[in-house]
Design a protein around this motif. Structure first.
Motif, PDB file in Angstrom:
ATOM      1  N   LYS A 121       0.826  -1.204   0.000  1.00 38.20           N
ATOM      2  CA  LYS A 121       0.000   0.000   0.000  1.00 38.20           C
ATOM      3  C   LYS A 121       0.861   1.255   0.000  1.00 38.20           C
ATOM      4  O   LYS A 121       0.544   2.242  -0.677  1.00 38.20           O
ATOM      5  CB  LYS A 121      -0.931  -0.010   1.212  1.00 38.20           C
ATOM      6  CG  LYS A 121      -1.912   1.159   1.245  1.00 38.20           C
ATOM      7  CD  LYS A 121      -2.871   1.043   2.425  1.00 38.20           C
ATOM      8  CE  LYS A 121      -3.847   2.209   2.455  1.00 38.20           C
ATOM      9  NZ  LYS A 121      -4.773   2.103   3.613  1.00 38.20           N
ATOM     10  N   GLU A 122       1.965   1.235   0.740  1.00 41.21           N
ATOM     11  CA  GLU A 122       2.868   2.390   0.746  1.00 41.21           C
ATOM     12  C   GLU A 122       3.462   2.625  -0.648  1.00 41.21           C
ATOM     13  O   GLU A 122       3.666   3.765  -1.066  1.00 41.21           O
ATOM     14  CB  GLU A 122       4.004   2.169   1.751  1.00 41.21           C
ATOM     15  CG  GLU A 122       3.572   2.135   3.203  1.00 41.21           C
ATOM     16  CD  GLU A 122       3.289   3.518   3.759  1.00 41.21           C
ATOM     17  OE1 GLU A 122       3.424   4.519   3.025  1.00 41.21           O
ATOM     18  OE2 GLU A 122       2.918   3.611   4.939  1.00 41.21           O
ATOM     19  N   ASN A 123       3.736   1.535  -1.373  1.00 41.55           N
ATOM     20  CA  ASN A 123       4.423   1.669  -2.660  1.00 41.55           C
ATOM     21  C   ASN A 123       3.507   2.043  -3.807  1.00 41.55           C
ATOM     22  O   ASN A 123       3.913   2.814  -4.686  1.00 41.55           O
ATOM     23  CB  ASN A 123       5.174   0.375  -2.977  1.00 41.55           C
ATOM     24  CG  ASN A 123       6.481   0.271  -2.225  1.00 41.55           C
ATOM     25  OD1 ASN A 123       7.157   1.279  -2.009  1.00 41.55           O
ATOM     26  ND2 ASN A 123       6.843  -0.928  -1.807  1.00 41.55           N
ATOM     27  N   ILE A 124       2.296   1.503  -3.855  1.00 38.44           N
ATOM     28  CA  ILE A 124       1.452   1.795  -5.021  1.00 38.44           C
ATOM     29  C   ILE A 124       0.051   2.269  -4.659  1.00 38.44           C
ATOM     30  O   ILE A 124      -0.721   2.623  -5.554  1.00 38.44           O
ATOM     31  CB  ILE A 124       1.349   0.574  -5.961  1.00 38.44           C
ATOM     32  CG1 ILE A 124       0.524  -0.550  -5.336  1.00 38.44           C
ATOM     33  CG2 ILE A 124       2.725   0.077  -6.378  1.00 38.44           C
ATOM     34  CD1 ILE A 124       0.129  -1.643  -6.327  1.00 38.44           C
ATOM     35  N   GLY A 125      -0.258   2.295  -3.360  1.00 37.30           N
ATOM     36  CA  GLY A 125      -1.618   2.624  -2.963  1.00 37.30           C
ATOM     37  C   GLY A 125      -2.086   3.992  -3.402  1.00 37.30           C
ATOM     38  O   GLY A 125      -3.276   4.194  -3.657  1.00 37.30           O
ATOM     39  N   GLY A 126      -1.176   4.954  -3.499  1.00 38.61           N
ATOM     40  CA  GLY A 126      -1.575   6.298  -3.878  1.00 38.61           C
ATOM     41  C   GLY A 126      -1.367   6.621  -5.346  1.00 38.61           C
ATOM     42  O   GLY A 126      -1.573   7.764  -5.765  1.00 38.61           O
ATOM     43  N   LEU A 127      -0.986   5.633  -6.138  1.00 35.41           N
ATOM     44  CA  LEU A 127      -0.692   5.875  -7.549  1.00 35.41           C
ATOM     45  C   LEU A 127      -1.949   5.709  -8.400  1.00 35.41           C
ATOM     46  O   LEU A 127      -2.783   4.840  -8.127  1.00 35.41           O
ATOM     47  CB  LEU A 127       0.381   4.903  -8.041  1.00 35.41           C
ATOM     48  CG  LEU A 127       1.744   4.998  -7.348  1.00 35.41           C
ATOM     49  CD1 LEU A 127       2.693   3.936  -7.914  1.00 35.41           C
ATOM     50  CD2 LEU A 127       2.352   6.390  -7.520  1.00 35.41           C
ATOM     51  N   PRO A 128      -2.092   6.531  -9.448  1.00 38.40           N
ATOM     52  CA  PRO A 128      -3.250   6.357 -10.337  1.00 38.40           C
ATOM     53  C   PRO A 128      -3.155   5.033 -11.088  1.00 38.40           C
ATOM     54  O   PRO A 128      -2.069   4.499 -11.322  1.00 38.40           O
ATOM     55  CB  PRO A 128      -3.135   7.553 -11.293  1.00 38.40           C
ATOM     56  CG  PRO A 128      -1.700   7.972 -11.239  1.00 38.40           C
ATOM     57  CD  PRO A 128      -1.227   7.654  -9.853  1.00 38.40           C
ATOM     58  N   ASN A 129      -4.310   4.520 -11.467  1.00 36.19           N
ATOM     59  CA  ASN A 129      -4.398   3.264 -12.234  1.00 36.19           C
ATOM     60  C   ASN A 129      -3.788   2.087 -11.486  1.00 36.19           C
ATOM     61  O   ASN A 129      -3.177   1.205 -12.102  1.00 36.19           O
ATOM     62  CB  ASN A 129      -3.725   3.411 -13.602  1.00 36.19           C
ATOM     63  CG  ASN A 129      -4.536   4.274 -14.563  1.00 36.19           C
ATOM     64  OD1 ASN A 129      -5.762   4.288 -14.496  1.00 36.19           O
ATOM     65  ND2 ASN A 129      -3.856   4.990 -15.425  1.00 36.19           N
ATOM     66  N   CYS A 130      -3.923   2.079 -10.184  1.00 36.15           N
ATOM     67  CA  CYS A 130      -3.458   0.953  -9.378  1.00 36.15           C
ATOM     68  C   CYS A 130      -4.557   0.565  -8.388  1.00 36.15           C
ATOM     69  O   CYS A 130      -5.103   1.418  -7.690  1.00 36.15           O
ATOM     70  CB  CYS A 130      -2.192   1.302  -8.603  1.00 36.15           C
ATOM     71  SG  CYS A 130      -0.703   1.433  -9.622  1.00 36.15           S
ATOM     72  N   THR A 131      -4.869  -0.723  -8.327  1.00 34.44           N
ATOM     73  CA  THR A 131      -5.840  -1.259  -7.385  1.00 34.44           C
ATOM     74  C   THR A 131      -5.167  -2.352  -6.566  1.00 34.44           C
ATOM     75  O   THR A 131      -4.444  -3.179  -7.122  1.00 34.44           O
ATOM     76  CB  THR A 131      -7.060  -1.852  -8.117  1.00 34.44           C
ATOM     77  OG1 THR A 131      -7.710  -0.818  -8.858  1.00 34.44           O
ATOM     78  CG2 THR A 131      -8.042  -2.479  -7.142  1.00 34.44           C
ATOM     79  N   ILE A 132      -5.401  -2.335  -5.257  1.00 32.62           N
ATOM     80  CA  ILE A 132      -4.852  -3.375  -4.376  1.00 32.62           C
ATOM     81  C   ILE A 132      -6.001  -4.225  -3.846  1.00 32.62           C
ATOM     82  O   ILE A 132      -6.995  -3.691  -3.342  1.00 32.62           O
ATOM     83  CB  ILE A 132      -4.070  -2.751  -3.206  1.00 32.62           C
ATOM     84  CG1 ILE A 132      -2.839  -1.990  -3.717  1.00 32.62           C
ATOM     85  CG2 ILE A 132      -3.637  -3.834  -2.213  1.00 32.62           C
ATOM     86  CD1 ILE A 132      -2.115  -1.205  -2.636  1.00 32.62           C
ATOM     87  N   LEU A 133      -5.866  -5.536  -3.967  1.00 30.03           N
ATOM     88  CA  LEU A 133      -6.818  -6.469  -3.371  1.00 30.03           C
ATOM     89  C   LEU A 133      -6.098  -7.268  -2.303  1.00 30.03           C
ATOM     90  O   LEU A 133      -5.148  -8.006  -2.600  1.00 30.03           O
ATOM     91  CB  LEU A 133      -7.386  -7.422  -4.437  1.00 30.03           C
ATOM     92  CG  LEU A 133      -8.117  -6.784  -5.623  1.00 30.03           C
ATOM     93  CD1 LEU A 133      -8.618  -7.876  -6.571  1.00 30.03           C
ATOM     94  CD2 LEU A 133      -9.274  -5.914  -5.163  1.00 30.03           C
ATOM     95  N   ASN A 134      -6.535  -7.099  -1.048  1.00 29.26           N
ATOM     96  CA  ASN A 134      -5.981  -7.904   0.043  1.00 29.26           C
ATOM     97  C   ASN A 134      -6.714  -9.245   0.014  1.00 29.26           C
ATOM     98  O   ASN A 134      -7.706  -9.459   0.698  1.00 29.26           O
ATOM     99  CB  ASN A 134      -6.180  -7.195   1.380  1.00 29.26           C
ATOM    100  CG  ASN A 134      -5.683  -8.010   2.564  1.00 29.26           C
ATOM    101  OD1 ASN A 134      -6.220  -7.949   3.659  1.00 29.26           O
ATOM    102  ND2 ASN A 134      -4.639  -8.814   2.357  1.00 29.26           N
ATOM    103  N   ALA A 135      -6.203 -10.139  -0.825  1.00 28.21           N
ATOM    104  CA  ALA A 135      -6.889 -11.399  -1.083  1.00 28.21           C
ATOM    105  C   ALA A 135      -5.898 -12.400  -1.654  1.00 28.21           C
ATOM    106  O   ALA A 135      -4.778 -12.052  -2.032  1.00 28.21           O
ATOM    107  CB  ALA A 135      -8.042 -11.180  -2.075  1.00 28.21           C
ATOM    108  N   ALA A 136      -6.330 -13.653  -1.700  1.00 23.15           N
ATOM    109  CA  ALA A 136      -5.639 -14.677  -2.472  1.00 23.15           C
ATOM    110  C   ALA A 136      -6.366 -14.816  -3.800  1.00 23.15           C
ATOM    111  O   ALA A 136      -7.488 -14.329  -3.962  1.00 23.15           O
ATOM    112  CB  ALA A 136      -5.635 -16.003  -1.719  1.00 23.15           C
ATOM    113  N   ILE A 137      -5.749 -15.458  -4.760  1.00 21.48           N
ATOM    114  CA  ILE A 137      -6.403 -15.687  -6.043  1.00 21.48           C
ATOM    115  C   ILE A 137      -6.493 -17.182  -6.280  1.00 21.48           C
ATOM    116  O   ILE A 137      -5.533 -17.927  -6.017  1.00 21.48           O
ATOM    117  CB  ILE A 137      -5.672 -14.964  -7.191  1.00 21.48           C
ATOM    118  CG1 ILE A 137      -6.512 -14.984  -8.462  1.00 21.48           C
ATOM    119  CG2 ILE A 137      -4.271 -15.522  -7.412  1.00 21.48           C
ATOM    120  CD1 ILE A 137      -6.112 -13.927  -9.474  1.00 21.48           C
TER     121      ILE A 137
END
Length: 273
Positions: A131-147
Motif C-alpha cells: 500500500k505504501e508503494n502503489i496505494g496512492g498511484l493512479p491506475n493501481c488497485t490493491i486487493l488484500n486477497a488470495a487468487i
C-alpha cells in the motif's frame, strides 16, 4: 567470501539504484521498521530492511526478471498487444498475483504507463508495504486477497522454515482472507482487457488453474513461477501445464519464470496450416 559478496552487492546496488539508495540501505541495515529508499527511475520505494524486500528489488528491478526486451520480437509483440488494446478504446489490465511489496507492479507500470495494475496480495504485512508503494498511484488497485479458481477463503502461513516476505503460502480454509477469481480481478477495471497476468503464488497455482479458465482465451501474456521444487511430489504445476497447452501461446524462459506469450492472429493462422 561474505565480505566479497556484500561488496559486490553494494557495487551492484549503487550502479542499478543509485548511491543514495546504497547509503540509505547502510544507514537502516537490520531495521525492522518500514523505510523509504530512493530508487533510480522509481522514486522512493518502501522496504523492510530486515526482511527479503531488498532482495526482491534486486531480483525484479535490477535483475529485470519480467523483462520482455529479448528476443526483440517478444518485446515488439507485447507492445503491439498493449497498443492494440488502447486503440480499441479498452484499458490494458495487468494482474500482479502474489504482489508482495509491489516491485513487479512498479516495473510494469513504468513499461506500460496507461495500463491499470491490479495487485493481489494475501499477507497483511506484505500488503502494508504494498500500500505504501502503489496505494496512492493512479491506475493501481490493491486487493488484500488470495487468487484461486473459485471464491472462498484462504489461510496464509509462512513457508517451511521461512518467515520472510516472499515465501508466504496460502491454502483453502473456512475463514481468513477472501479468495478472488481471475475473472473477478480483471472485472475490477472498467472496460478492461487482460494484457499481462503475472503469477507468483507459492504453489497455489495448482488451485488457480483447476477451473474457471475462460480468462485464458483473452489474456495476451502469462508469467508464472512454478513451485514443483518447493512441494516435490504434489504436482503443483500439473493443472497450469494442461491449461496452457490447450491455448496458442509460445513459451519463453527467463530465470525462474515461464513466460507464455500469445501468438498474434496472423502467426496463429499460419501455424495451423
Amino acid at each position: 567470501m561474505g565480505v566479497i559478496n556484500e561488496t559486490r552487492k553494494a557495487v551492484s546496488d549503487a550502479r542499478n539504484f543509485g548511491w543514495r539508495f546504497l547509503s540509505g540501505r547502510w544507514a537502516a541495515k537490520g531495521s525492522r521498521d518500514v523505510i523509504a529508499l530512493p530508487v533510480r527511475h522509481y522514486g522512493h520505494v518502501f522496504v523492510r530492511p530486515a526482511n527479503t524486500d531488498i532482495e526482491t528489488l534486486r531480483d525484479v528491478l535490477a535483475g529485470r526478471s519480467y523483462d520482455f526486451s529479448f528476443p526483440a520480437q517478444l518485446g515488439d509483440r507485447v507492445n503491439s498487444f498493449y497498443h492494440s488494446i488502447l486503440s480499441a478504446g479498452r484499458k490494458p489490465v495487468i494482474i500482479d498475483a502474489g504482489a508482495n511489496i509491489g516491485a513487479a507492479s512498479l516495473w510494469f507500470r513504468r513499461l506500460f504507463p496507461e495500463a491499470h495494475i491490479v495487485a493481489i496480495e494475501p499477507d497483511a504485512d506484505n500488503g502494508r508495504v504494498l500500500k505504501e508503494n502503489i496505494g496512492g498511484l493512479p491506475n493501481c488497485t490493491i486487493l488484500n486477497a488470495a487468487i484461486g479458481s473459485t471464491s472462498g477463503f484462504a489461510a496464509v502461513r509462512d513457508g517451511e522454515g521461512d518467515d520472510s516476505g516472499w515465501a508466504k503460502q496460502t491454502e483453502r480454509a473456512t475463514s481468513g482472507v477472501p479468495i478472488v477469481t481471475m475473472a473477478e480481478a480483471i472485472a475490477t477495471v472498467d472496460d478492461g482487457t487482460a494484457l499481462i497476468v503475472k503469477i507468483d503464488i507459492e504453489g497455489f497455482e495448482s488451485d488457480l488453474f483447476q477451473a474457471n479458465l475462460d480468462w485464458l482465451d483473452d489474456v495476451r501474456v502469462v508469467i508464472i513461477e512454478p513451485h514443483d521444487w518447493m512441494k516435490p511430489g504434489e504436482g503443483t504445476s500439473f493443472s497450469f501445464q494442461r491449461a496452457m497447452a490447450a491455448h496458442s501461446f509460445e513459451l519463453f524462459i527467463r530465470g525462474e519464470n515461464l513466460i507464455y506469450v500469445r501468438l498474434q492472429p496472423d502467426r496463429k493462422n499460419a501455424s495451423s496450416r
